[in-house]
Scaffold this motif. Structure first.
Motif, mmCIF file in Angstrom:
data_model
loop_
_atom_site.group_PDB
_atom_site.id
_atom_site.type_symbol
_atom_site.label_atom_id
_atom_site.label_comp_id
_atom_site.label_asym_id
_atom_site.label_seq_id
_atom_site.Cartn_x
_atom_site.Cartn_y
_atom_site.Cartn_z
ATOM 1 N N LYS A 100 -8.171 5.535 -5.269
ATOM 2 C CA LYS A 100 -7.265 4.499 -5.263
ATOM 3 C C LYS A 100 -6.667 4.213 -4.234
ATOM 4 O O LYS A 100 -5.816 3.159 -4.132
ATOM 5 N N LEU A 101 -6.749 5.073 -3.249
ATOM 6 C CA LEU A 101 -5.330 4.809 -2.440
ATOM 7 C C LEU A 101 -5.569 4.069 -1.350
ATOM 8 O O LEU A 101 -5.345 4.156 -0.740
ATOM 9 N N ASN A 102 -6.918 4.131 -1.176
ATOM 10 C CA ASN A 102 -8.132 3.047 -0.294
ATOM 11 C C ASN A 102 -7.277 1.789 -0.841
ATOM 12 O O ASN A 102 -7.528 0.840 -0.204
ATOM 13 N N ASN A 151 -9.273 17.329 -8.149
ATOM 14 C CA ASN A 151 -10.061 16.783 -9.205
ATOM 15 C C ASN A 151 -10.355 16.039 -9.760
ATOM 16 O O ASN A 151 -11.015 15.752 -11.037
ATOM 17 N N ASP A 152 -9.906 14.401 -9.763
ATOM 18 C CA ASP A 152 -9.988 13.077 -9.905
ATOM 19 C C ASP A 152 -10.546 12.330 -8.586
ATOM 20 O O ASP A 152 -9.560 12.146 -8.526
ATOM 21 N N ARG A 153 -11.761 12.562 -8.266
ATOM 22 C CA ARG A 153 -12.040 11.166 -7.210
ATOM 23 C C ARG A 153 -12.087 10.516 -7.416
ATOM 24 O O ARG A 153 -11.531 9.739 -5.886
ATOM 25 N N LYS A 154 -11.646 9.581 -8.349
ATOM 26 C CA LYS A 154 -11.289 7.851 -8.774
ATOM 27 C C LYS A 154 -9.609 7.576 -8.239
ATOM 28 O O LYS A 154 -8.681 7.048 -7.545
ATOM 29 N N VAL A 200 7.207 7.900 -2.915
ATOM 30 C CA VAL A 200 5.862 9.059 -3.049
ATOM 31 C C VAL A 200 4.857 8.104 -3.898
ATOM 32 O O VAL A 200 5.051 7.532 -5.179
ATOM 33 N N MET A 201 3.534 7.215 -3.677
ATOM 34 C CA MET A 201 2.666 6.914 -4.188
ATOM 35 C C MET A 201 1.759 7.014 -4.689
ATOM 36 O O MET A 201 1.335 8.481 -4.025
ATOM 37 N N GLY A 202 1.007 6.971 -5.583
ATOM 38 C CA GLY A 202 -0.640 7.510 -5.967
ATOM 39 C C GLY A 202 -0.748 7.162 -7.296
ATOM 40 O O GLY A 202 0.076 6.149 -8.044
ATOM 41 N N GLY A 203 -2.370 7.487 -8.206
ATOM 42 C CA GLY A 203 -2.687 6.937 -8.852
ATOM 43 C C GLY A 203 -1.602 7.026 -10.090
ATOM 44 O O GLY A 203 -1.321 8.711 -10.203
#
Length: 112
Positions: free
Chosen positions: A101-103, A94-97, A21-24
């Motif tokens: 970041k996934l890109n 609600n946080d486009r960043k 499970v990946m993400g910021g």
């Protein structure tokens, strides 16, 4: 608050399905994993990390699903993908960043 359930990656199941499970940071990865595996709703933001396990029915077979909650604030570690069958990518709506970041994550072809 849900208790962290750190488990060995391989476990005792002869046919586990492993998902990273990946993400910021602070995107809700740990809360999502905890909700799915323990039916507990986590309301606080904290970086859990670790392995979580749940028995599921997959193609008419009982298997152990192992979800690896990866830290959102660290660089990607190759060990996160060892034996990985798939990846779930999480971002905060609600946080486009967090979506952007996934890109930046270099994950193409990392799973077996």
């Amino acid at each position: 608050m849900a208790k962290k359930k750190k488990l060995d990656k391989k476990g005792s199941d002869s046919n586990p399905v492993s998902i990273a499970v990946m993400g910021g940071q602070f995107t809700g990865k740990g809360a999502l994993v905890t909700q799915y595996t323990s039916n507990e709703f986590v309301t606080t933001n904290y970086d859990m990390g670790g392995y979580f396990r749940k028995r599921i029915q997959l193609n008419s077979e009982q298997v152990t699903l192992i979800l690896q909650d990866t830290p959102g604030h660290e660089e990607i570690q190759p060990s996160w993908f060892e034996g990985c069958d798939g990846i779930i990518m999480i971002y905060c709506i609600n946080d486009r960043k967090t979506l952007l970041k996934l890109n930046e994550l270099d994950i193409v072809g990392k799973c077996e």
